[in-house]
Write a protein that holds these residues in place. Structure first.
Motif, PDB file in Angstrom:
ATOM      1  N   SER A   1      -4.680   5.047  -1.422  1.00  0.00           N
ATOM      2  CA  SER A   1      -3.707   6.126  -1.232  1.00  0.00           C
ATOM      3  C   SER A   1      -2.618   5.702  -0.257  1.00  0.00           C
ATOM      4  O   SER A   1      -1.430   5.989  -0.469  1.00  0.00           O
ATOM      5  CB  SER A   1      -4.406   7.390  -0.715  1.00  0.00           C
ATOM      6  OG  SER A   1      -5.358   7.857  -1.634  1.00  0.00           O
TER       7      SER A   1
ATOM      8  N   SER B   1      11.011   9.110  -4.707  1.00  0.00           N
ATOM      9  CA  SER B   1      10.352   7.818  -4.865  1.00  0.00           C
ATOM     10  C   SER B   1       9.645   7.774  -6.214  1.00  0.00           C
ATOM     11  O   SER B   1       8.690   8.512  -6.448  1.00  0.00           O
ATOM     12  CB  SER B   1       9.332   7.595  -3.734  1.00  0.00           C
ATOM     13  OG  SER B   1       8.501   6.482  -4.022  1.00  0.00           O
TER      14      SER B   1
ATOM     15  N   ALA C   1      -0.028   3.612  -1.884  1.00  0.00           N
ATOM     16  CA  ALA C   1       0.877   4.357  -2.755  1.00  0.00           C
ATOM     17  C   ALA C   1       1.927   5.104  -1.949  1.00  0.00           C
ATOM     18  O   ALA C   1       3.119   5.067  -2.259  1.00  0.00           O
ATOM     19  CB  ALA C   1       0.086   5.334  -3.616  1.00  0.00           C
ATOM     20  N   PHE C   2       1.482   5.766  -0.890  1.00  0.00           N
ATOM     21  CA  PHE C   2       2.390   6.603  -0.110  1.00  0.00           C
ATOM     22  C   PHE C   2       3.317   5.801   0.802  1.00  0.00           C
ATOM     23  O   PHE C   2       4.424   6.247   1.119  1.00  0.00           O
ATOM     24  CB  PHE C   2       1.596   7.608   0.720  1.00  0.00           C
ATOM     25  CG  PHE C   2       0.974   8.706  -0.088  1.00  0.00           C
ATOM     26  CD1 PHE C   2       1.766   9.627  -0.756  1.00  0.00           C
ATOM     27  CD2 PHE C   2      -0.408   8.811  -0.206  1.00  0.00           C
ATOM     28  CE1 PHE C   2       1.193  10.639  -1.509  1.00  0.00           C
ATOM     29  CE2 PHE C   2      -0.984   9.820  -0.951  1.00  0.00           C
ATOM     30  CZ  PHE C   2      -0.183  10.742  -1.610  1.00  0.00           C
TER      31      PHE C   2
ATOM     32  N   TYR D   1       7.779   5.405  -7.416  1.00  0.00           N
ATOM     33  CA  TYR D   1       6.418   4.892  -7.280  1.00  0.00           C
ATOM     34  C   TYR D   1       5.463   5.991  -6.814  1.00  0.00           C
ATOM     35  O   TYR D   1       4.349   6.121  -7.308  1.00  0.00           O
ATOM     36  CB  TYR D   1       6.388   3.724  -6.297  1.00  0.00           C
ATOM     37  CG  TYR D   1       7.119   2.500  -6.796  1.00  0.00           C
ATOM     38  CD1 TYR D   1       6.752   1.899  -7.992  1.00  0.00           C
ATOM     39  CD2 TYR D   1       8.179   1.956  -6.083  1.00  0.00           C
ATOM     40  CE1 TYR D   1       7.420   0.778  -8.466  1.00  0.00           C
ATOM     41  CE2 TYR D   1       8.857   0.841  -6.545  1.00  0.00           C
ATOM     42  CZ  TYR D   1       8.482   0.252  -7.737  1.00  0.00           C
ATOM     43  OH  TYR D   1       9.144  -0.854  -8.205  1.00  0.00           O
ATOM     44  N   MET D   2       5.910   6.793  -5.850  1.00  0.00           N
ATOM     45  CA  MET D   2       5.062   7.886  -5.386  1.00  0.00           C
ATOM     46  C   MET D   2       4.849   8.905  -6.500  1.00  0.00           C
ATOM     47  O   MET D   2       3.754   9.434  -6.676  1.00  0.00           O
ATOM     48  CB  MET D   2       5.671   8.564  -4.168  1.00  0.00           C
ATOM     49  CG  MET D   2       4.836   9.726  -3.646  1.00  0.00           C
ATOM     50  SD  MET D   2       5.476  10.413  -2.123  1.00  0.00           S
ATOM     51  CE  MET D   2       5.136   9.059  -1.005  1.00  0.00           C
TER      52      MET D   2
ATOM     53  N   ILE E   1      10.048  11.261  -0.360  1.00  0.00           N
ATOM     54  CA  ILE E   1       8.638  11.654  -0.418  1.00  0.00           C
ATOM     55  C   ILE E   1       8.484  12.992  -1.131  1.00  0.00           C
ATOM     56  O   ILE E   1       7.645  13.158  -2.027  1.00  0.00           O
ATOM     57  CB  ILE E   1       8.039  11.728   0.997  1.00  0.00           C
ATOM     58  CG1 ILE E   1       7.985  10.334   1.618  1.00  0.00           C
ATOM     59  CG2 ILE E   1       6.642  12.344   0.958  1.00  0.00           C
ATOM     60  CD1 ILE E   1       7.540  10.315   3.069  1.00  0.00           C
TER      61      ILE E   1
ATOM     62  N   ALA F   1       6.834  13.516  -4.792  1.00  0.00           N
ATOM     63  CA  ALA F   1       5.577  14.255  -4.917  1.00  0.00           C
ATOM     64  C   ALA F   1       5.717  15.429  -5.880  1.00  0.00           C
ATOM     65  O   ALA F   1       4.854  15.649  -6.746  1.00  0.00           O
ATOM     66  CB  ALA F   1       5.134  14.750  -3.541  1.00  0.00           C
TER      67      ALA F   1
ATOM     68  N   ALA G   1       7.313   4.427  -0.194  1.00  0.00           N
ATOM     69  CA  ALA G   1       8.538   5.183   0.048  1.00  0.00           C
ATOM     70  C   ALA G   1       9.054   4.931   1.456  1.00  0.00           C
ATOM     71  O   ALA G   1      10.253   4.729   1.669  1.00  0.00           O
ATOM     72  CB  ALA G   1       8.286   6.677  -0.154  1.00  0.00           C
TER      73      ALA G   1
END
Length: 413
Positions: free
Chosen positions: A156, A245, A159-160, A247-248, A194, A198, A163
């Protein structure tokens, strides 16, 4: 048929064939497959045999790195359970924000001194290699059966923190190019990346989870395997389009799709099995492609020129910056009691791969001063963390008593 036309088919065939051969070798040698992919890329690339090459700034290269990393993030997100994430959320947040900043500052100051650079260029180096990489970590943890909360914390975090790392890099570039630094604007940019990432991931994940479920009006159930690929493309593209982001977003979409039971959604058994096989196959293809292509792009001239200084920076990242950031972040989280062996494992496991490589390409293409130093340090960081940290992750987990079930670990795919 023209030679260029042939290469369109020959290069993918070579990459995938070399990839599956490397996978077999990794099993025999007991090494992580991504290490063998990186070596294979160097061998078949322009530096050694020159039988295959994907241009650094081509659309094909961009697609492999971007979609590949996004799909691996999505696949990794599906393995994260919301029940566990709720428990570790504070540590993950701290590692992905404060931890990245600490690493950037420690490495940045060290790089400034070691390379005799202005501080802003040192911080740029620190920012590029401060975040961990899901494309490297997810495949490794697929085969290391460690304590669940520890595994999901590290995945996790990876992943986070992309950004945060990306914003820091872009901020340093902006300061270098314009000479202007604004804490307020940079914080707003970080929150936007972020937050929008999300939100997009949640909405895309919910939409596609429902569309393949057994609920009324779920019209794409029989297309569940294809929907997985669409979910990755949609989550990344939409998030990037609105300033989030990508990727996020892909990771969050995978997180939602992997927790359908908690959302009272269910996929029919047959479709679930087919989707799982297709998802694993695509993830394997992208993993092979990513790391072989990275190996092709190694600039050995720059690496050789800055070898001593670059390795010094890598050692500071691995043995000083990462331990300090993990120690501070885990101690600040009073909601969970991390064991000493878990903290030690987090300190060691922080592989670098696709995301830093992609950010390095952005820096090189921007034409800023000392981009060759950044590129050399990034490759040395990737090489060290994959060759030494990834290969010893299973052994260390066993020694620290973090294996949940079996005593024998398969680190290689």
């Amino acid at each position: 048929m023209e030679n260029s036309d042939l290469s369109i088919y020959a290069i993918p065939a070579i990459i995938l064939f070399v990839g599956i051969v490397s996978s077999k070798l990794s099993g025999w040698l007991k090494l992580p497959d991504i290490v063998l992919y990186l070596i294979a890329g160097v061998i078949i690339g322009p530096t050694v045999l020159d039988i295959a090459n994907v241009e650094t700034y081509s659309n094909v290269n961009q697609f492999i790195l971007t979609f590949g990393a996004s799909f691996i993030l999505y696949d990794g997100g599906r393995d994260i359970k919301l029940s566990v994430l709720r428990e570790i959320k504070v540590t993950v947040f701290l590692l992905a924000t404060l931890g990245v900043v600490i690493s950037m500052l420690v490495v940045g100051m060290a790089a400034t001194y070691i390379f005799h650079l202005p501080l802003i260029f040192g911080l740029l180096i620190g920012a590029v290699i401060a975040s961990t990489d899901p494309a490297a970590l997810v495949p490794i943890f697929k085969n290391i059966n460690i304590v669940r909360r520890l595994k999901q914390t590290i995945i996790s975090e990876s992943a986070f923190n992309d950004a945060v790392g990306a914003v820091l890099v872009l901020t340093m570039l902006l300061v270098i190019q314009s000479g202007v630094f604004s804490v307020k604007e940079d914080l707003i940019e970080l929150v936007r990346m972020i937050g929008f990432g999300a939100i997009t991931g949640i909405l895309v994940g919910l939409f596609f989870s429902y569309s393949v479920s057994d609920r009324k009006f779920a019209i794409f159930t029989e297309f569940a395997p294809i929907v997985s690929v669409i979910a990755v493309l949609a989550s990344y593209t939409i998030a990037e389009a609105i300033g989030g982001s990508g990727y996020m977003s892909a990771f969050i979409a995978g997180l939602i799709c992997g927790n359908k039971i908690e959302l009272k959604l269910r996929i029919p058994d047959q479709e679930f099995i087919i989707q799982k096989h297709v998802r694993e196959t695509v993830a394997s293809i992208m993993k092979i492609s990513i790391f072989i292509v990275l190996g092709m792009h190694v600039d050995f001239t720059a690496v050789g020129h800055y070898m001593k200084e670059g390795l010094a920076v890598v050692m500071i990242l691995v043995f000083l910056a990462r331990p300090i950031s993990v120690l501070i972040c885990t101690k600040l989280d009073r909601s969970i009691h991390w064991q000493k062996n878990e903290i030690l494992f987090m300190m060691w496991v922080r592989e670098t791969g696709v995301i830093p490589a992609a950010l390095s390409s952005v820096i090189v293409s921007s034409g800023v001063l000392h981009a060759d130093i950044v590129s050399a340090v990034v490759f040395m960081t990737i090489g060290f963390t994959l060759f030494f940290q990834a290969t010893t992750a299973g052994f260390l987990a066993k020694k620290l008593g973090l294996v949940e079930e079996e005593n024998i670990l398969k680190v290689a795919a």
